[in-house]
Design an enzyme around this catalytic site. Structure first.
Site, mmCIF file in Angstrom:
data_model
loop_
_atom_site.group_PDB
_atom_site.id
_atom_site.type_symbol
_atom_site.label_atom_id
_atom_site.label_comp_id
_atom_site.label_asym_id
_atom_site.label_seq_id
_atom_site.Cartn_x
_atom_site.Cartn_y
_atom_site.Cartn_z
ATOM 1 N N HIS A 1 0.846 -1.207 0.000
ATOM 2 C CA HIS A 1 0.000 0.000 0.000
ATOM 3 C C HIS A 1 0.879 1.254 0.000
ATOM 4 C CE1 HIS A 1 -3.490 2.561 1.361
ATOM 5 N NE2 HIS A 1 -2.509 3.237 1.947
ATOM 6 N N GLU A 2 1.854 1.292 0.901
ATOM 7 C CA GLU A 2 2.715 2.485 1.014
ATOM 8 C C GLU A 2 3.480 2.747 -0.272
ATOM 9 O OE1 GLU A 2 0.996 2.966 4.451
ATOM 10 O OE2 GLU A 2 2.185 4.420 3.343
ATOM 11 N N HIS B 1 1.674 4.736 -2.771
ATOM 12 C CA HIS B 1 1.818 6.188 -2.550
ATOM 13 C C HIS B 1 3.179 6.673 -3.023
ATOM 14 C CE1 HIS B 1 -1.887 6.610 -0.387
ATOM 15 N NE2 HIS B 1 -1.487 5.994 0.712
ATOM 16 N N HIS C 1 -5.388 7.432 -2.484
ATOM 17 C CA HIS C 1 -6.312 6.445 -1.914
ATOM 18 C C HIS C 1 -7.467 6.190 -2.867
ATOM 19 C CE1 HIS C 1 -4.851 7.087 2.461
ATOM 20 N NE2 HIS C 1 -4.274 6.039 1.892
HETATM 21 C C1 LIG Z 1 -5.446 -0.259 11.534
HETATM 22 N N1 LIG Z 1 -5.200 1.100 11.173
HETATM 23 C C2 LIG Z 1 -5.642 1.585 10.006
HETATM 24 O O1 LIG Z 1 -6.281 0.956 9.173
HETATM 25 C C3 LIG Z 1 -5.270 3.037 9.766
HETATM 26 N N2 LIG Z 1 -4.843 3.189 8.379
HETATM 27 C C4 LIG Z 1 -3.523 3.289 8.118
HETATM 28 O O2 LIG Z 1 -2.633 3.260 8.959
HETATM 29 C C5 LIG Z 1 -3.181 3.554 6.657
HETATM 30 C C6 LIG Z 1 -2.293 2.448 6.124
HETATM 31 C C7 LIG Z 1 -3.031 1.091 5.951
HETATM 32 C C8 LIG Z 1 -4.152 1.207 4.905
HETATM 33 C C9 LIG Z 1 -2.067 0.001 5.568
HETATM 34 C C10 LIG Z 1 -2.459 4.893 6.609
HETATM 35 N N3 LIG Z 1 -2.100 5.190 5.231
HETATM 36 O O3 LIG Z 1 -3.085 5.453 4.364
HETATM 37 C C11 LIG Z 1 -0.847 5.169 4.816
HETATM 38 O O4 LIG Z 1 -0.577 5.334 3.599
HETATM 39 C C12 LIG Z 1 -6.435 3.993 10.081
HETATM 40 C C13 LIG Z 1 -7.644 3.729 9.174
HETATM 41 C C14 LIG Z 1 -6.847 3.807 11.540
HETATM 42 C C15 LIG Z 1 -5.942 5.435 9.855
HETATM 43 ZN ZN LIG Z 2 -2.452 5.227 2.409
#
Ligand SMILES: CNC(=O)[C@@H](NC(=O)[C@H](CC(C)C)CN(O)C=O)C(C)(C)C
Ligand SMILES: [Zn+2]
Ligand SMILES: [Ca+2]
Ligand SMILES: [Zn+2]
Length: 163
Positions: free
Chosen positions: A120-121, A124, A130
């Site tokens: 996923h990262e 980006h 997204h």
């Molecule tokens: C379990 N926690 C979550 O699901 C959190 N989501 C993330 O940490 C995303 C990464 C995941 C999709 C691998 C952040 N992101 O978009 C990085 O590019 C929250 C939804 C809580 C923010």
């Molecule tokens: Zn993301």
């Protein structure tokens, strides 16, 4: 996009270098190395991009495991919550990918699956935003039950629109 701190829109080359800095203690180093390599491989198989690991720290994409304040404007938040973030393509911090080392990182067992999060990262880091499609790898919420093939058609279309 809160989690893809964009610099440019895309890399202007097809061979992109990466290097791994600080590791996590949750997994052996060579396991981290192969999970990171596999996560890049997901995008390489779906596009014309190739990823080359570089020993030096001046690679395009710097991969690191860090906690809380770690030198950029986006401190992590401890266990749970945000798992990782990545900067969009560009010089310097562009492409850099940080994993919150207050999470428990796994290769498939308990904890967050490093391969899935890294894939996923790196989306980006290549310039993707997204997706609102829950089947897309670029959906903003972690799903441990990601399909083995990982990329949705939408992801393949989007990476090929960009490169
Ligand atoms: C379990 N926690 C979550 O699901 C959190 N989501 C993330 O940490 C995303 C990464 C995941 C999709 C691998 C952040 N992101 O978009 C990085 O590019 C929250 C939804 C809580 C923010
Ligand atoms: Zn993301
Ligand atoms: Ca966190
Ligand atoms: Zn960071």
């Amino acid at each position: 996009e809160e989690y893809s701190h964009n610099q440019g829109t895309r890399w202007n080359k097809n061979v992109i270098t990466y290097s791994i800095g600080r590791y996590t203690r949750d997994l052996p180093r060579n396991t981290v190395d192969s999970l990171i390599e596999s996560a890049f491989g997901v995008w390489a198989r779906a596009s014309s991009l190739t990823f080359v690991r570089s020993p030096t720290r001046n690679a395009d994409i710097m991969v690191e495991f860090v906690t809380y304040n770690h030198g950029d404007m986006f401190p992590f938040d401890g266990p749970r919550g945000t798992l990782a973030h990545a900067f969009g393509p560009g010089l310097g911090v562009g492409g850099d990918t940080h994993f919150d080392d207050d999470e428990h990182w796994s290769a498939g067992g308990r904890g967050f699956n490093l391969f899935v999060v890294a894939a996923h990262e790196f989306g980006h880091a290549l310039g993707l935003k997204h997706s609102q499609n829950p089947d897309s790898l670029m959906y903003p919420t972690y799903k441990s039950s990601r399909p083995a093939n990982l990329l949705s058609i939408e992801d393949v279309v989007n990476i090929n629109r960009l490169y």
